[in-house]
Design a protein around this motif. Structure first.
Motif, mmCIF file in Angstrom:
data_model
loop_
_atom_site.group_PDB
_atom_site.id
_atom_site.type_symbol
_atom_site.label_atom_id
_atom_site.label_comp_id
_atom_site.label_asym_id
_atom_site.label_seq_id
_atom_site.Cartn_x
_atom_site.Cartn_y
_atom_site.Cartn_z
ATOM 1 N N TYR A 1 12.298 6.585 7.539
ATOM 2 C CA TYR A 1 11.066 5.788 7.521
ATOM 3 C C TYR A 1 11.257 4.546 6.647
ATOM 4 N N THR B 1 11.145 -3.782 9.459
ATOM 5 C CA THR B 1 9.982 -4.342 10.165
ATOM 6 C C THR B 1 8.905 -4.898 9.248
ATOM 7 N N LEU B 2 9.052 -4.675 7.954
ATOM 8 C CA LEU B 2 8.035 -5.161 7.022
ATOM 9 C C LEU B 2 8.649 -5.993 5.900
ATOM 10 N N GLY C 1 -7.993 3.570 -4.742
ATOM 11 C CA GLY C 1 -7.338 3.873 -3.477
ATOM 12 C C GLY C 1 -5.995 3.197 -3.282
ATOM 13 N N ILE C 2 -5.715 2.114 -4.008
ATOM 14 C CA ILE C 2 -4.487 1.356 -3.742
ATOM 15 C C ILE C 2 -3.680 1.015 -4.992
ATOM 16 N N ARG D 1 -2.172 2.120 -9.046
ATOM 17 C CA ARG D 1 -1.725 3.282 -9.809
ATOM 18 C C ARG D 1 -1.713 2.964 -11.297
ATOM 19 N N LYS E 1 -2.234 -6.757 -2.327
ATOM 20 C CA LYS E 1 -2.277 -6.772 -0.860
ATOM 21 C C LYS E 1 -1.328 -7.820 -0.269
ATOM 22 N N ASN F 1 7.498 8.230 0.404
ATOM 23 C CA ASN F 1 7.503 7.896 1.828
ATOM 24 C C ASN F 1 8.856 7.352 2.273
ATOM 25 N N SER G 1 0.815 -1.227 0.000
ATOM 26 C CA SER G 1 0.000 0.000 0.000
ATOM 27 C C SER G 1 0.842 1.269 0.000
ATOM 28 N N TYR G 2 2.128 1.163 -0.315
ATOM 29 C CA TYR G 2 2.929 2.371 -0.494
ATOM 30 C C TYR G 2 2.859 2.760 -1.966
ATOM 31 N N THR G 3 1.878 3.585 -2.289
ATOM 32 C CA THR G 3 1.675 3.964 -3.680
ATOM 33 C C THR G 3 2.792 4.862 -4.194
ATOM 34 N N SER G 4 3.318 5.714 -3.325
ATOM 35 C CA SER G 4 4.359 6.649 -3.747
ATOM 36 C C SER G 4 5.713 6.223 -3.198
#
Lengths: 383, 158
Positions: free
Chosen positions: A46, A53-54, A247-248, A250, A277, A32, A26-29
């Protein structure tokens, strides 16, 4: 001519360092996690915490370490930065390239693809002002072009300053990647080589980036890489714009126009980044380039396609599949399809192992080029 | 802000697997995440043309975002130690619209709900502002969250 192009394109499937597939988280851009709003290059605080952690597994960490511990140790040399204005990073990548693995004419090659030291100065709220320096090793091209002088293999990979007038609008100036298409990991993907936006195609210029709820894009005016001789510098401009869908996801469009004394290049593409997802995603890009050679007035139109699927069975592991299409000359019947699965493993932050198998086949009514098989094993370490 | 998520419980719902609450959070400068829980307590009841619920609640800690560290930050931000639940009470809905009272972080506010009923399942959504629930602006290493939060609730109608 066409055979030469075919051989050139199948020589070296390689790897770069941009991960647009993280739209699956869900990091579209890219903004971040990266200082460059279009990705690639140094990762911000970040992004390092997300990496720890991900993206990465925690197989090598003591069980007593919490996720908060991992985030805090994600900084340079496992430390939480004591000040806000200066960051350093070191990256190293090396891979083994095996052509025709298991065959009679198997060949192996070890290649250092990256050895970078990076420094970032940043000031103001939300890193309003940044200055990025990235100096490192750039492997010499495997196919040397006659008459073109060797470039220094140790050089600035990028250096630029940026100022964000708002958190969602900024202007950047210096040596950067061109704004165009999806910056997929594979820097020799046809979607990166055809429009000349690959690993060593950075250019000096000025780039504006904007972002709002549904749109993100940029405009880039450039004058070529000033480290090159002036007559070789590709000057021009490019743009890329993406629309958030559902929303998720591009969808995007890119355009590039550049030229030097010897040729000009126009390129345009549409692309999609779909969020499946849980870290899984699909990336697709289709584009066309038009190259005009000044001396001969020859015009070559080319077309390319890319489809990548990334599946994340568990934290730290991505299983992917690449399908690429290239038609180097639209007036010719021949075209290339390159296909291959791979796996990417992050056993801990700062460590990436990756394996790719590529099958490349040339299709054409008068072509009898045998399939090419390539095995790539890569190690990527960073501090 | 994430507490708002809890609000989701508003719509009438029960503890069964068909029930879920999803808090849609927009990141700044870009991106989003969802915090979802299927551990929703409460029931939606039909009363004539009305859909009603006395109390629907979800434990803040049961909301999962896909990143363990973010789960921790999310729960802490909603002050789950002091206010471990988000509660929707006094839900009354009819003809696709309804109202309820949402309590998050110890603050109770009225919310307006849109919903649709299909095959005995209610799908509802409502929008809240985190700041209305005295939730400080969340930020972690330069990435923040927007004040507007959309909450989706799915529950069976008993």
């Amino acid at each position: 001519m066409n055979k030469f192009l075919f051989l050139f394109f199948i020589i070296l499937p390689g790897l770069a360092w941009s991960y647009p597939n993280y739209i699956g988280h869900s990091y579209t851009s890219c903004l971040n996690c990266h200082y460059n709003p279009f990705g690639n290059g140094p990762v911000n605080d970040y992004g390092r915490a997300v990496s720890a952690t991900l993206i990465s597994a925690r197989w090598l960490y003591p069980k007593t370490w919490t996720e908060e511990d991992l985030a805090e140790k994600s900084g340079f040399l496992f430390r939480k930065p004591k000040q806000d204005w200066f960051r350093t990073q070191v990256n190293y990548r090396r891979f083994r390239l095996t052509r025709n693995p298991g065959g009679k004419n198997q060949t192996e090659l070890w290649i250092t693809m990256q050895a970078d030291a990076r420094a970032i100065l940043k000031f103001g709220e939300n890193d309003r002002f940044i200055a990025v320096f990235n100096h490192g090793y750039a492997p010499a091209p495997m196919s040397k072009v006659s008459g073109v002088p060797d470039e220094d293999t140790w050089r600035s990979r990028e250096h630029y300053v940026g100022y964000k007038f708002t958190p969602k609008f900024g202007v950047y100036a210096g040596l950067m990647d061109k704004v165009y298409g999806v910056r997929v990991v594979e820097h020799i993907a046809f979607s990166r080589t055809f429009p000349q936006v690959a690993q060593n195609d950075q250019t000096h210029g000025v780039m504006a980036h904007f972002l709002n709820e549904n749109w993100e894009g940029g405009v880039h005016g450039f004058v070529g890489n000033l480290a090159q001789k002036e007559d070789l510098r590709m000057k021009g401009g490019s743009t890329m714009i993406e629309r958030t869908v559902g929303g998720i996801h591009r969808l995007g469009f890119s355009y590039l126009n550049s030229s030097n004394l010897y040729n000009s290049l126009q390129s345009y593409a549409v692309h999609a980044r779909l969020n499946l997802k849980e870290g899984s995603s699909v990336i697709a890009e289709v584009g066309q380039t038009s190259k005009n050679i000044t001396a001969t007035k020859e015009k070559i139109d080319s077309r390319y396609g890319l489809l990548q699927t990334y599946l994340r069975p568990t934290r730290g592991v991505y299983v992917f599949n690449n399908i690429e299409y290239a038609k180097a000359d639209l007036t010719d019947d021949n075209y290339i399809v390159r296909w291959g699965p791979g796996v990417q493993i992050f056993p801990a932050q700062r460590i990436e192992f990756r394996g790719d198998i590529y099958n490349t086949r040339v299709f054409g009514p008068e072509t009898s080029v045998p399939d090419s098989w390539t095995l790539l094993l890569q190690t990527h370490l960073w501090l | 802000m994430k507490l708002l998520v809890t609000l989701l419980s508003l719509i009438s719902f029960s503890v069964f697997a068909q029930s879920s609450i999803t808090v849609n959070v927009t990141l700044s400068p870009s991106g989003s995440f969802q915090a979802t829980s299927t551990k929703v307590k409460g029931n939606l009841k039909k009363n004539g043309d009305m859909i009603e619920a006395d109390k629907i609640q979800v434990m803040i800690e049961s909301l999962k975002t896909g990143i363990e560290l973010r789960d921790e930050h999310f729960a802490k931000h909603l002050n789950y130690g002091t206010h471990p639940k988000a509660v929707i009470s006094g839900l009354k809905a009819q003809n696709g619209k309804g109202t309820a009272q949402l309590e998050v972080n110890g603050v109770s506010k009225p919310v307006s709900i849109n919903y649709e009923l299909k095959d005995g399942q209610v799908k509802a959504n409502f929008k809240v502002k985190a700041s209305d629930f005295k939730l400080a602006k969340a930020q972690y290493l330069g990435v923040g969250v927007e004040d507007d939060v959309v909450i989706n609730v799915e529950m069976p109608l008993k």
